[in-house]
Design a protein around this motif. Structure first.
Motif, PDB file in Angstrom:
ATOM      1  N   VAL A   1      46.715  35.204  39.237  1.00 12.12           N
ATOM      2  CA  VAL A   1      46.677  35.284  37.773  1.00 12.12           C
ATOM      3  C   VAL A   1      45.443  34.603  37.201  1.00 12.12           C
ATOM      4  O   VAL A   1      44.931  34.996  36.148  1.00 12.12           O
ATOM      5  CB  VAL A   1      47.957  34.658  37.152  1.00 12.12           C
ATOM      6  CG1 VAL A   1      47.965  33.141  37.309  1.00 12.12           C
ATOM      7  CG2 VAL A   1      48.075  35.038  35.677  1.00 12.12           C
TER       8      VAL A   1
ATOM      9  N   ALA B   1      42.798  37.005  36.590  1.00 12.17           N
ATOM     10  CA  ALA B   1      43.136  38.198  35.819  1.00 12.17           C
ATOM     11  C   ALA B   1      42.093  38.449  34.738  1.00 12.17           C
ATOM     12  O   ALA B   1      41.573  37.511  34.121  1.00 12.17           O
ATOM     13  CB  ALA B   1      44.524  38.043  35.195  1.00 12.17           C
TER      14      ALA B   1
ATOM     15  N   LEU C   1      44.521  42.268  43.120  1.00 13.33           N
ATOM     16  CA  LEU C   1      44.206  42.152  41.694  1.00 13.33           C
ATOM     17  C   LEU C   1      43.004  43.014  41.322  1.00 13.33           C
ATOM     18  O   LEU C   1      42.993  43.692  40.294  1.00 13.33           O
ATOM     19  CB  LEU C   1      43.954  40.695  41.322  1.00 13.33           C
ATOM     20  CG  LEU C   1      43.545  40.451  39.865  1.00 13.33           C
ATOM     21  CD1 LEU C   1      44.687  40.815  38.917  1.00 13.33           C
ATOM     22  CD2 LEU C   1      43.126  39.003  39.652  1.00 13.33           C
TER      23      LEU C   1
ATOM     24  N   SER D   1      43.833  46.693  41.263  1.00 18.67           N
ATOM     25  CA  SER D   1      44.519  47.025  40.016  1.00 18.67           C
ATOM     26  C   SER D   1      43.532  47.129  38.857  1.00 18.67           C
ATOM     27  O   SER D   1      43.595  48.066  38.052  1.00 18.67           O
ATOM     28  CB  SER D   1      45.581  45.962  39.714  1.00 18.67           C
ATOM     29  OG  SER D   1      46.250  46.236  38.501  1.00 18.67           O
ATOM     30  N   MET D   2      42.602  46.164  38.779  1.00 22.00           N
ATOM     31  CA  MET D   2      41.628  46.166  37.685  1.00 22.00           C
ATOM     32  C   MET D   2      40.746  47.416  37.737  1.00 22.00           C
ATOM     33  O   MET D   2      40.482  48.052  36.707  1.00 22.00           O
ATOM     34  CB  MET D   2      40.763  44.915  37.736  1.00 22.00           C
ATOM     35  CG  MET D   2      39.721  44.840  36.629  1.00 22.00           C
ATOM     36  SD  MET D   2      38.735  43.328  36.720  1.00 22.00           S
ATOM     37  CE  MET D   2      37.765  43.649  38.204  1.00 22.00           C
TER      38      MET D   2
ATOM     39  N   ILE E   1      47.283  45.917  34.664  1.00 24.00           N
ATOM     40  CA  ILE E   1      47.682  44.626  35.227  1.00 24.00           C
ATOM     41  C   ILE E   1      49.153  44.340  34.907  1.00 24.00           C
ATOM     42  O   ILE E   1      49.918  43.880  35.763  1.00 24.00           O
ATOM     43  CB  ILE E   1      46.797  43.490  34.679  1.00 24.00           C
ATOM     44  CG1 ILE E   1      45.337  43.668  35.117  1.00 24.00           C
ATOM     45  CG2 ILE E   1      47.328  42.125  35.122  1.00 24.00           C
ATOM     46  CD1 ILE E   1      45.100  43.564  36.596  1.00 24.00           C
TER      47      ILE E   1
ATOM     48  N   PHE F   1      53.125  38.178  36.071  1.00 23.91           N
ATOM     49  CA  PHE F   1      52.000  37.419  35.527  1.00 23.91           C
ATOM     50  C   PHE F   1      52.224  37.052  34.060  1.00 23.91           C
ATOM     51  O   PHE F   1      51.613  36.104  33.561  1.00 23.91           O
ATOM     52  CB  PHE F   1      50.704  38.226  35.626  1.00 23.91           C
ATOM     53  CG  PHE F   1      50.035  38.172  36.973  1.00 23.91           C
ATOM     54  CD1 PHE F   1      50.658  37.608  38.067  1.00 23.91           C
ATOM     55  CD2 PHE F   1      48.757  38.699  37.136  1.00 23.91           C
ATOM     56  CE1 PHE F   1      50.037  37.563  39.307  1.00 23.91           C
ATOM     57  CE2 PHE F   1      48.122  38.651  38.365  1.00 23.91           C
ATOM     58  CZ  PHE F   1      48.762  38.086  39.456  1.00 23.91           C
TER      59      PHE F   1
ATOM     60  N   ILE G   1      50.360  34.041  32.124  1.00 20.88           N
ATOM     61  CA  ILE G   1      49.267  34.331  31.188  1.00 20.88           C
ATOM     62  C   ILE G   1      49.533  33.652  29.850  1.00 20.88           C
ATOM     63  O   ILE G   1      48.614  33.145  29.199  1.00 20.88           O
ATOM     64  CB  ILE G   1      49.098  35.856  31.028  1.00 20.88           C
ATOM     65  CG1 ILE G   1      48.513  36.450  32.338  1.00 20.88           C
ATOM     66  CG2 ILE G   1      48.201  36.181  29.844  1.00 20.88           C
ATOM     67  CD1 ILE G   1      48.448  37.960  32.341  1.00 20.88           C
TER      68      ILE G   1
END
Length: 329
Positions: free
Chosen positions: A103, A106, A177, A180-181, A311, A318, A322
């Motif tokens: 995270v 992120a 991560l 995913s981004m 995300i 997350f 966040i």
């Protein structure tokens, strides 16, 4: 019986003295994948010098940059097993051990660089302290962080919206991560290790990548990429981590001295990244790159919304973390 008690006491004293002696001197192997000239490489070199000075030479650090001791996975495994004392990389590189640590990398979660450092302070960040407890159980402890600057997109054509990357192979750091981004970017995530990146870009295995400007410049990616889109999608902050047994083998004063050095170097890295960005933009322009900003039609909002939705879909756990990060002043 008295003889046994005396022997027991003396044995205890001997063990205590041996532990004290062991804590007085240590040689640490510090590995990372950064290239010469990158902020992370400068950080590691200065931290090594600072640690030696702060501990009066009792703790010495030998740095192995540029993947000398292996790629990211090998480095993390080496630190966990103790063959490597310490290292640094994106927080998400530790996600195989504790998934939610990712995270802290992120996209679009930090207000600015100062917020990124505050939210990743091992001593004061509630979210990181909770995750650190889980990492310690796996043999690794986060003890510092590095600020590398904002990450931007480079490509061999103009990128202004996620639609411009639709269906195209785009380099993803080999971590979930990043995969995913890059999906959120609209592209096809293609894992490539950093040491192989210039070749992958040159041969067309991938048509673009994303990194801080320091990395783009120090690796001469301008030679294989024509455009730079200033998305600033990540505040690039790296975790500095150490083998837990190595950490506990140090004396309390040594650990405090090392933590202070790493904190000081973190602040220096933020200052360096902030001051260097404008110069690096001009430098890369001078090397022939076309720089695209919001004034040129770059739709950062579209990237933020698409990436954020991806995300949230891929990492629903997350969300509360966040929120904790956002609350850090």
């Amino acid at each position: 019986m008295l003889h046994n008690r005396i022997l027991s006491v003396l044995t205890g004293v001997t063990i205590a003295l041996a532990a004290t002696t062991a804590a007085q001197a240590a040689e640490l192997r510090y590995a990372h994948v950064g290239a010469e000239g990158d902020i992370q490489t400068i950080y590691a070199a200065q931290a090594a010098q600072g640690i030696a000075t702060a501990t009066n030479g009792d703790v010495t650090v030998t740095v192995y940059p540029a993947s000398q001791l292996g790629g990211v996975a090998e480095m993390v495994d080496g630190v966990r097993m103790g063959s490597i004392s310490m290292g640094h990389h994106d927080f998400a590189s530790l996600a195989r051990l504790v998934p939610e640590v990712a995270v802290f990398n992120a996209p679009f979660i930090y207000r600015d660089g100062a917020h990124a450092l505050a939210a990743t302070d091992p001593d004061t960040s509630p979210a990181l302290q909770a995750i650190n407890e889980k990492l310690v159980a796996q043999g690794i402890r986060i003890v510092g962080r590095i600020y590398r600057g904002d990450r931007h997109i480079s490509s061999n054509f103009a990128v202004k919206t996620p639609q411009d990357l639709a269906g195209k192979p785009f380099r993803a750091v080999p971590l979930e991560l990043w995969v995913s981004m890059v999906k959120g970017f609209g592209a096809i995530p293609t894992p490539v290790e950093v040491a192989e990146l210039p070749t992958a870009l040159m041969t067309g295995v991938v048509v673009g990548q994303e990194n801080p400007l320091t990395m783009i410049a120090s690796n001469n990616l301008n030679e294989v990429q024509s455009h730079l889109s200033m998305t600033g999608h990540m505040r690039a902050v790296l975790a500095v981590f150490v083998n837990e047994d190595v950490w506990q083998g140090l004396g309390e004063e040594q650990r405090a001295a090392i933590t202070k050095v790493l904190d000081d170097e973190a602040e220096k890295s933020l200052k360096m990244a902030t001051e260097s960005e404008a110069k690096l933009v001009e430098d890369l322009k001078g090397r022939g790159m076309t720089v695209i900003t919001e004034a040129d039609g770059l739709d950062v909002t579209a990237f933020r919304e698409r990436v954020g939705a991806q995300i949230t879909q891929d990492f629903p756990n997350f969300t509360p973390l966040i929120e904790q990060i956002a609350a850090v002043k």
